[in-house]
Design an enzyme around this catalytic site. Structure first.
Site, PDB file in Angstrom:
ATOM      1  N   ILE A  14       0.843  -1.204   0.000  1.00 31.84           N
ATOM      2  CA  ILE A  14       0.000   0.000   0.000  1.00 31.84           C
ATOM      3  C   ILE A  14       0.876   1.251   0.000  1.00 31.84           C
ATOM      4  O   ILE A  14       0.564   2.253  -0.645  1.00 31.84           O
ATOM      5  CB  ILE A  14      -0.976  -0.012   1.199  1.00 31.84           C
ATOM      6  CG1 ILE A  14      -1.775  -1.324   1.207  1.00 31.84           C
ATOM      7  CG2 ILE A  14      -1.936   1.178   1.125  1.00 31.84           C
ATOM      8  CD1 ILE A  14      -2.624  -1.539   2.449  1.00 31.84           C
ATOM      9  N   ASP A  33      12.011   2.580   4.965  1.00 29.54           N
ATOM     10  CA  ASP A  33      11.553   1.189   5.083  1.00 29.54           C
ATOM     11  C   ASP A  33      12.748   0.359   5.540  1.00 29.54           C
ATOM     12  O   ASP A  33      13.880   0.627   5.129  1.00 29.54           O
ATOM     13  CB  ASP A  33      11.058   0.692   3.715  1.00 29.54           C
ATOM     14  CG  ASP A  33      10.118  -0.500   3.812  1.00 29.54           C
ATOM     15  OD1 ASP A  33       8.973  -0.383   3.336  1.00 29.54           O
ATOM     16  OD2 ASP A  33      10.531  -1.547   4.362  1.00 29.54           O
ATOM     17  N   SER A 126      -7.363  -0.530  10.274  1.00 28.84           N
ATOM     18  CA  SER A 126      -7.952  -1.674   9.583  1.00 28.84           C
ATOM     19  C   SER A 126      -9.382  -1.889  10.032  1.00 28.84           C
ATOM     20  O   SER A 126      -9.725  -1.641  11.199  1.00 28.84           O
ATOM     21  CB  SER A 126      -7.120  -2.907   9.924  1.00 28.84           C
ATOM     22  OG  SER A 126      -7.772  -4.073   9.504  1.00 28.84           O
ATOM     23  N   TYR A 151      -2.263  -8.682  16.279  1.00 27.87           N
ATOM     24  CA  TYR A 151      -2.192  -7.731  15.169  1.00 27.87           C
ATOM     25  C   TYR A 151      -3.345  -6.730  15.265  1.00 27.87           C
ATOM     26  O   TYR A 151      -3.147  -5.511  15.235  1.00 27.87           O
ATOM     27  CB  TYR A 151      -2.259  -8.486  13.830  1.00 27.87           C
ATOM     28  CG  TYR A 151      -2.640  -7.611  12.656  1.00 27.87           C
ATOM     29  CD1 TYR A 151      -1.706  -6.762  12.082  1.00 27.87           C
ATOM     30  CD2 TYR A 151      -3.945  -7.604  12.154  1.00 27.87           C
ATOM     31  CE1 TYR A 151      -2.064  -5.931  11.018  1.00 27.87           C
ATOM     32  CE2 TYR A 151      -4.309  -6.787  11.100  1.00 27.87           C
ATOM     33  CZ  TYR A 151      -3.367  -5.952  10.540  1.00 27.87           C
ATOM     34  OH  TYR A 151      -3.730  -5.127   9.512  1.00 27.87           O
ATOM     35  N   LYS A 155      -3.598  -2.452  16.127  1.00 22.21           N
ATOM     36  CA  LYS A 155      -4.313  -1.418  15.367  1.00 22.21           C
ATOM     37  C   LYS A 155      -5.190  -0.595  16.309  1.00 22.21           C
ATOM     38  O   LYS A 155      -5.238   0.637  16.216  1.00 22.21           O
ATOM     39  CB  LYS A 155      -5.159  -2.041  14.253  1.00 22.21           C
ATOM     40  CG  LYS A 155      -4.338  -2.681  13.139  1.00 22.21           C
ATOM     41  CD  LYS A 155      -3.488  -1.669  12.388  1.00 22.21           C
ATOM     42  CE  LYS A 155      -2.593  -2.287  11.340  1.00 22.21           C
ATOM     43  NZ  LYS A 155      -1.530  -1.381  10.873  1.00 22.21           N
ATOM     44  N   TYR A 179      -8.817   0.580   6.672  1.00 20.11           N
ATOM     45  CA  TYR A 179      -8.905  -0.073   5.368  1.00 20.11           C
ATOM     46  C   TYR A 179      -9.778  -1.311   5.472  1.00 20.11           C
ATOM     47  O   TYR A 179      -9.632  -2.100   6.392  1.00 20.11           O
ATOM     48  CB  TYR A 179      -7.537  -0.573   4.871  1.00 20.11           C
ATOM     49  CG  TYR A 179      -6.369   0.354   4.997  1.00 20.11           C
ATOM     50  CD1 TYR A 179      -6.516   1.733   5.030  1.00 20.11           C
ATOM     51  CD2 TYR A 179      -5.078  -0.179   5.058  1.00 20.11           C
ATOM     52  CE1 TYR A 179      -5.418   2.556   5.125  1.00 20.11           C
ATOM     53  CE2 TYR A 179      -3.970   0.646   5.158  1.00 20.11           C
ATOM     54  CZ  TYR A 179      -4.151   2.018   5.204  1.00 20.11           C
ATOM     55  OH  TYR A 179      -3.055   2.823   5.308  1.00 20.11           O
TER      56      TYR A 179
HETATM   57  C1  WQD Z   1     -10.911 -12.642   2.701  1.00 21.17           C
HETATM   58  C2  WQD Z   1     -11.962 -13.739   2.551  1.00 21.17           C
HETATM   59  C3  WQD Z   1     -11.496 -15.706   3.831  1.00 21.17           C
HETATM   60  C4  WQD Z   1      -7.907 -16.943   1.702  1.00 21.17           C
HETATM   61  C5  WQD Z   1      -7.287  -9.841   6.644  1.00 21.17           C
HETATM   62  C6  WQD Z   1      -6.958  -9.201   7.958  1.00 21.17           C
HETATM   63  C7  WQD Z   1      -7.182  -7.732   7.877  1.00 21.17           C
HETATM   64  C8  WQD Z   1      -6.366  -7.135   6.772  1.00 21.17           C
HETATM   65  C9  WQD Z   1      -6.639  -7.826   5.479  1.00 21.17           C
HETATM   66  C10 WQD Z   1      -3.951  -7.010   6.660  1.00 21.17           C
HETATM   67  C11 WQD Z   1     -12.317 -14.418   3.867  1.00 21.17           C
HETATM   68  C12 WQD Z   1     -11.457 -16.011   2.362  1.00 21.17           C
HETATM   69  C13 WQD Z   1      -9.022 -16.247   2.112  1.00 21.17           C
HETATM   70  C14 WQD Z   1      -8.064 -18.210   1.076  1.00 21.17           C
HETATM   71  C15 WQD Z   1     -10.451 -17.995   1.320  1.00 21.17           C
HETATM   72  N1  WQD Z   1      -5.029  -7.183   7.207  1.00 21.17           N
HETATM   73  N2  WQD Z   1     -10.281 -16.769   1.937  1.00 21.17           N
HETATM   74  N3  WQD Z   1      -9.336 -18.687   0.912  1.00 21.17           N
HETATM   75  O1  WQD Z   1      -9.379 -12.089   6.632  1.00 21.17           O
HETATM   76  O2  WQD Z   1     -10.898 -10.402   5.541  1.00 21.17           O
HETATM   77  O3  WQD Z   1      -8.686  -9.698   6.376  1.00 21.17           O
HETATM   78  O4  WQD Z   1      -6.517  -9.234   5.626  1.00 21.17           O
HETATM   79  O5  WQD Z   1      -2.963  -6.851   6.425  1.00 21.17           O
HETATM   80  O6  WQD Z   1      -6.848  -7.142   9.072  1.00 21.17           O
HETATM   81  O7  WQD Z   1      -7.752  -9.753   8.957  1.00 21.17           O
HETATM   82  O8  WQD Z   1      -8.802 -11.065   4.356  1.00 21.17           O
HETATM   83  O9  WQD Z   1      -7.976 -11.918   2.190  1.00 21.17           O
HETATM   84  O10 WQD Z   1      -7.478 -13.240   4.297  1.00 21.17           O
HETATM   85  O11 WQD Z   1      -9.805 -13.169   3.419  1.00 21.17           O
HETATM   86  O12 WQD Z   1     -11.573 -18.482   1.158  1.00 21.17           O
HETATM   87  O13 WQD Z   1      -7.110 -18.875   0.708  1.00 21.17           O
HETATM   88  O14 WQD Z   1     -11.413 -14.766   1.726  1.00 21.17           O
HETATM   89  O15 WQD Z   1     -12.093 -16.764   4.542  1.00 21.17           O
HETATM   90  O16 WQD Z   1     -13.666 -14.713   3.837  1.00 21.17           O
HETATM   91  P1  WQD Z   1      -9.538 -10.898   5.802  1.00 21.17           P
HETATM   92  P2  WQD Z   1      -8.418 -12.370   3.547  1.00 21.17           P
END
Ligand code: WQD
Length: 341
Positions: A14, A33, A126, A151, A155, A179
C-alpha cells in the site's frame, strides 16, 4: 515550495501505491523502510511510474536514533505510517513480536514528530478493529469489538494512542484510515502485492493459483449465513485506497480537519462474497482458478462492509475503480511478476 511527506513502509504494497499518488498530486515524497517484508522493487516501481528519483532511506522505525536522522535530513511536515507487521496468524503465535514492533515504531513516529515540530500524521488502521460487527454496514461510530489477534489489538491501541496524543497536546493532527480489504495493483503492473511464502489473503492466493504456483485455492466455508454461503468482504482497490491517503494528508495540510483526530472508513460500500470474487476473476481474465470448498477458517468474521458516507462527504473521496478493473489489474501484475504472456 512543495510539501514533503514521509512514507514509512513505503517500499511495501500500500505504501508504494500511496507514494505514486502523492507524487501525482504534487507532493514530494521520502520513503523509509527496513525492507523486512519488502524489497527495493516497490521503490524502483514508484520511480519508474512517476519519473521521480524518490529518496529512499533504509531504516527501522523502531531504532529511534537512526530514525531521528531521517527527520533531521528531510523537512517533511507530514508522515503516513505504514511500517508494521501484518500477519494475523503469526501475531497470535508470536504476540511480543507484534507489540514490540508495531507499538514501538508508532510511538517513535509520534515522539519524533513532536520533538522535531512536524504536524500531520495518517495511521494505517484496519476494518479488523470492528470484529464481528452488530450492524452492517459499519460506520466509524460502530463500536469496536475486542481484538481477536495481537495484530488487530496493535491497530486498536495505535488508534487510541493517536487519538490521545492529537487531542492532548495541540501540536499534532492525526487521521486513522480503516482499510477494508485492499486488493489489485497499479495499472502499469509495475507495483503490486508480493507476499513472501504462501499467501494468507484471498486475492494473492487466487492469482498465484491462476499462475500455477499454487495447486488449489481453498474457499474457507460455504455454509455461512450469507446468500451463497461464503463470507462477505469489502474489497477496495489499492489505487483508490492510496488516493484516500492523499486527500487525508491534504485535509490536514490545508487545516480543513474538524477535530485534531479523525477516523475514516476506506472501502467501497459493497459486500462481495468469496465465490463472487472468484467467478468475477475468472470471467474478466478468462482464466480458470482451481478451487475446492474447505472448512471455515478460525477467526473469520461472516460479513463486513463499510459505510463510506463520512469519507465521501468529508474527504470528497470515493472508490472509483470497479471490482472487474481491480481484478484485472491483480492478474496483470501477477503475470508481469511471473513472466506469463
Ligand atoms: C478474505 C476472505 C477468507 C484466503 C485480513 C486481515 C485484515 C487485513 C486484510 C492485513 C475471507 C477467504 C481467504 C483463502 C479464502 N489485514 N479466503 N481462501 O481475513 O478479511 O482480512 O486481511 O494486512 O486485518 O484480517 O482477508 O484476504 O485473508 O480473506 O476463502 O485462501 O477470503 O475466509 O472470507 P480478511 P483475507
Amino acid at each position: 515550495m512543495k510539501e514533503m511527506v514521509l512514507v514509512s513502509g513505503g517500499a511495501g504494497y500500500i505504501g508504494s501505491h500511496t507514494a505514486v499518488e502523492l507524487i501525482n498530486a504534487g507532493y514530494d515524497v521520502v520513503v523509509a523502510d527496513n525492507l523486512s517484508n519488502a524489497d527495493m522493487s516497490g521503490v524502483e516501481g514508484v520511480r519508474k511510474i512517476t519519473g521521480v528519483d524518490v529518496p529512499f532511506v533504509e531504516v527501522d522505525c523502531c531504532d529511534k536514533e537512526a530514525f531521528r536522522k531521517v527527520f533531521k535530513q528531510y523537512n517533511f511536515n507530514s508522515v503516513i505510517h505504514f511500517a508494521a507487521y501484518k500477519a494475523v496468524g503469526e501475531s497470535v503465535s508470536d504476540p511480543m513480536k507484534y507489540y514490540r514492533n508495531n507499538l514501538t515504531s508508532f510511538l517513535n513516529v509520534l515522539e519524533l514528530m513532536r520533538e522535531e515540530g512536524r504536524e500531520n500524521v495518517v495511521f494505517s488502521s484496519s476494518a479488523t478493529v470492528y470484529g464481528e460487527a452488530d450492524e452492517l454496514p459499519v460506520t466509524e461510530l460502530t463500536p469496536r469489538k475486542p481484538a481477536t489477534s495481537s495484530y488487530g489489538n496493535t491497530k486498536q491501541i495505535c488508534e487510541d494512542i493517536l487519538r490521545d496524543v492529537a487531542t492532548a497536546y495541540g501540536d499534532l493532527k492525526g487521521i486513522s484510515l480503516r482499510y477494508f480489504n485492499p486488493i489489485g495493483a497499479h495499472p502499469s503492473a509495475l507495483i503490486g502485492e508480493l507476499p513472501r511464502g504462501v499467501p494468507q489473503n484471498l486475492v494473492p492466493f487466487v492469482t498465484q493459483t491462476a499462475a500455477g504456483i499454487r495447486e488449489c485455492l481453498s474457499v474457507f466455508g460455504d455454509d455461512y449465513p450469507t446468500p451463497d454461503g461464503s463470507c462477505l468482504r469489502d474489497y477496495i482497490d489499492v489505487v483508490d485506497l492510496a488516493k484516500a491517503h492523499v486527500v487525508a494528508i491534504t485535509r490536514m495540510v490545508e487545516g480543513k480537519n474538524k477535530q485534531p483526530y479523525e477516523v475514516f472508513n476506506v472501502g467501497t460500500g459493497n459486500g462481495v462474497s468469496v465465490k463472487e470474487l472468484l467467478s468475477s476473476f475468472e470471467r474478466v481474465n478468462g482464466v480458470k482458478v482451481n478451487h475446492k470448498i474447505a472448512p471455515r477458517r478460525p477467526g473469520d468474521v461472516v460479513a463486513i462492509w463499510a459505510d463510506t458516507t463520512l469519507a465521501n462527504e468529508e474527504l470528497g473521496w470515493r472508490a472509483e475503480r470497479t471490482l472487474d478493473e481491480t481484478l484485472k489489474s491483480a492478474w496483470e501484475w501477477e503475470k508481469n511478476v511471473r513472466g506469463i504472456k
